[in-house]
Scaffold this motif. Structure first.
Motif, PDB file in Angstrom:
ATOM      1  N   ASN A   2      17.597   0.107  -1.057  1.00 28.19           N
ATOM      2  CA  ASN A   2      16.768  -1.021  -0.636  1.00 28.19           C
ATOM      3  C   ASN A   2      16.471  -1.046   0.857  1.00 28.19           C
ATOM      4  O   ASN A   2      15.709  -1.897   1.311  1.00 28.19           O
ATOM      5  CB  ASN A   2      17.418  -2.339  -1.060  1.00 28.19           C
ATOM      6  CG  ASN A   2      17.280  -2.586  -2.542  1.00 28.19           C
ATOM      7  OD1 ASN A   2      16.285  -2.221  -3.150  1.00 28.19           O
ATOM      8  ND2 ASN A   2      18.287  -3.207  -3.119  1.00 28.19           N
ATOM      9  N   LYS A  36      14.554  -0.144   4.207  1.00 25.13           N
ATOM     10  CA  LYS A  36      13.143   0.189   4.395  1.00 25.13           C
ATOM     11  C   LYS A  36      12.940   1.673   4.666  1.00 25.13           C
ATOM     12  O   LYS A  36      11.998   2.291   4.162  1.00 25.13           O
ATOM     13  CB  LYS A  36      12.554  -0.626   5.543  1.00 25.13           C
ATOM     14  CG  LYS A  36      12.343  -2.067   5.221  1.00 25.13           C
ATOM     15  CD  LYS A  36      11.709  -2.797   6.384  1.00 25.13           C
ATOM     16  CE  LYS A  36      11.534  -4.257   6.049  1.00 25.13           C
ATOM     17  NZ  LYS A  36      10.920  -4.995   7.163  1.00 25.13           N
ATOM     18  N   ALA A  69      13.519   3.560   1.331  1.00 21.31           N
ATOM     19  CA  ALA A  69      12.445   3.256   0.382  1.00 21.31           C
ATOM     20  C   ALA A  69      11.150   3.954   0.786  1.00 21.31           C
ATOM     21  O   ALA A  69      10.421   4.470  -0.068  1.00 21.31           O
ATOM     22  CB  ALA A  69      12.232   1.749   0.294  1.00 21.31           C
ATOM     23  N   ALA A  70      10.863   3.993   2.079  1.00 21.25           N
ATOM     24  CA  ALA A  70       9.665   4.688   2.549  1.00 21.25           C
ATOM     25  C   ALA A  70       9.760   6.189   2.279  1.00 21.25           C
ATOM     26  O   ALA A  70       8.774   6.824   1.887  1.00 21.25           O
ATOM     27  CB  ALA A  70       9.469   4.443   4.040  1.00 21.25           C
ATOM     28  N   GLU A  71      10.924   6.766   2.461  1.00 21.85           N
ATOM     29  CA  GLU A  71      11.106   8.202   2.202  1.00 21.85           C
ATOM     30  C   GLU A  71      10.987   8.511   0.710  1.00 21.85           C
ATOM     31  O   GLU A  71      10.395   9.522   0.334  1.00 21.85           O
ATOM     32  CB  GLU A  71      12.471   8.642   2.724  1.00 21.85           C
ATOM     33  CG  GLU A  71      12.609  10.122   2.850  1.00 21.85           C
ATOM     34  CD  GLU A  71      11.711  10.719   3.909  1.00 21.85           C
ATOM     35  OE1 GLU A  71      11.323  11.888   3.741  1.00 21.85           O
ATOM     36  OE2 GLU A  71      11.394  10.041   4.894  1.00 21.85           O
ATOM     37  N   ILE A  72      11.516   7.638  -0.141  1.00 17.74           N
ATOM     38  CA  ILE A  72      11.387   7.834  -1.588  1.00 17.74           C
ATOM     39  C   ILE A  72       9.915   7.730  -1.998  1.00 17.74           C
ATOM     40  O   ILE A  72       9.424   8.548  -2.793  1.00 17.74           O
ATOM     41  CB  ILE A  72      12.259   6.810  -2.351  1.00 17.74           C
ATOM     42  CG1 ILE A  72      13.739   7.127  -2.141  1.00 17.74           C
ATOM     43  CG2 ILE A  72      11.922   6.793  -3.837  1.00 17.74           C
ATOM     44  CD1 ILE A  72      14.683   6.073  -2.673  1.00 17.74           C
ATOM     45  N   ALA A  73       9.209   6.745  -1.456  1.00 19.84           N
ATOM     46  CA  ALA A  73       7.791   6.591  -1.773  1.00 19.84           C
ATOM     47  C   ALA A  73       6.995   7.804  -1.293  1.00 19.84           C
ATOM     48  O   ALA A  73       6.110   8.298  -1.996  1.00 19.84           O
ATOM     49  CB  ALA A  73       7.243   5.315  -1.135  1.00 19.84           C
ATOM     50  N   ARG A  74       7.301   8.303  -0.104  1.00 18.06           N
ATOM     51  CA  ARG A  74       6.614   9.474   0.433  1.00 18.06           C
ATOM     52  C   ARG A  74       6.855  10.701  -0.452  1.00 18.06           C
ATOM     53  O   ARG A  74       5.947  11.489  -0.704  1.00 18.06           O
ATOM     54  CB  ARG A  74       7.097   9.746   1.856  1.00 18.06           C
ATOM     55  CG  ARG A  74       6.299  10.800   2.552  1.00 18.06           C
ATOM     56  CD  ARG A  74       6.742  10.966   3.993  1.00 18.06           C
ATOM     57  NE  ARG A  74       6.678   9.677   4.674  1.00 18.06           N
ATOM     58  CZ  ARG A  74       7.530   9.286   5.625  1.00 18.06           C
ATOM     59  NH1 ARG A  74       8.506  10.070   5.993  1.00 18.06           N
ATOM     60  NH2 ARG A  74       7.403   8.108   6.207  1.00 18.06           N
ATOM     61  N   THR A  75       8.070  10.845  -0.940  1.00 15.22           N
ATOM     62  CA  THR A  75       8.388  11.977  -1.813  1.00 15.22           C
ATOM     63  C   THR A  75       7.639  11.879  -3.135  1.00 15.22           C
ATOM     64  O   THR A  75       7.066  12.865  -3.612  1.00 15.22           O
ATOM     65  CB  THR A  75       9.906  12.032  -2.078  1.00 15.22           C
ATOM     66  OG1 THR A  75      10.592  12.125  -0.837  1.00 15.22           O
ATOM     67  CG2 THR A  75      10.268  13.202  -2.953  1.00 15.22           C
ATOM     68  N   LEU A  76       7.619  10.700  -3.744  1.00 14.57           N
ATOM     69  CA  LEU A  76       6.916  10.526  -5.016  1.00 14.57           C
ATOM     70  C   LEU A  76       5.413  10.730  -4.871  1.00 14.57           C
ATOM     71  O   LEU A  76       4.787  11.400  -5.696  1.00 14.57           O
ATOM     72  CB  LEU A  76       7.209   9.140  -5.593  1.00 14.57           C
ATOM     73  CG  LEU A  76       8.628   8.919  -6.098  1.00 14.57           C
ATOM     74  CD1 LEU A  76       8.822   7.466  -6.516  1.00 14.57           C
ATOM     75  CD2 LEU A  76       8.919   9.839  -7.259  1.00 14.57           C
ATOM     76  N   ILE A  77       4.831  10.166  -3.832  1.00 14.25           N
ATOM     77  CA  ILE A  77       3.395  10.310  -3.627  1.00 14.25           C
ATOM     78  C   ILE A  77       3.033  11.767  -3.338  1.00 14.25           C
ATOM     79  O   ILE A  77       2.044  12.290  -3.860  1.00 14.25           O
ATOM     80  CB  ILE A  77       2.919   9.381  -2.494  1.00 14.25           C
ATOM     81  CG1 ILE A  77       3.014   7.927  -2.948  1.00 14.25           C
ATOM     82  CG2 ILE A  77       1.491   9.710  -2.076  1.00 14.25           C
ATOM     83  CD1 ILE A  77       2.814   6.923  -1.858  1.00 14.25           C
TER      84      ILE A  77
END
Length: 80
Positions: free
Chosen positions: A32, A34, A37-45
């Motif tokens: 949770n 930031k 979470a930003a790194e996880i989102a960057r990896t998924l995208i």
């Protein structure tokens, strides 16, 4: 290609995750944050875009080649 991308992202962020884990934070607190979470989102995208781009590129190349060699196209022969 996707695995390489995932390993590159996780390898660059692995030290930060180890730092958070050494402080005694549980997994949900780490996820949770930031930064995480930003790194996880960057990896998924990045992974999804890589999965989408490869077939699209192949389709465009196939379309361009099929336009170049149309069966009804008239071939002009040069007379020597």
């Amino acid at each position: 290609m996707t695995t390489t991308l995932l390993l590159a992202y996780s390898g660059s962020f692995l030290t930060m995750i180890m730092l958070f884990a050494s402080r005694g934070n549980d997994v949900m607190q780490i996820i949770n944050m930031k930064v995480v979470a930003a790194e996880i989102a960057r990896t998924l995208i990045g992974s999804l875009s890589l999965i989408i781009v490869a077939p699209i590129t192949a389709w465009i190349a196939c379309w361009m080649i099929s336009k170049e060699f149309e069966p009804n196209a008239q071939i002009e022969l040069e007379e020597a």
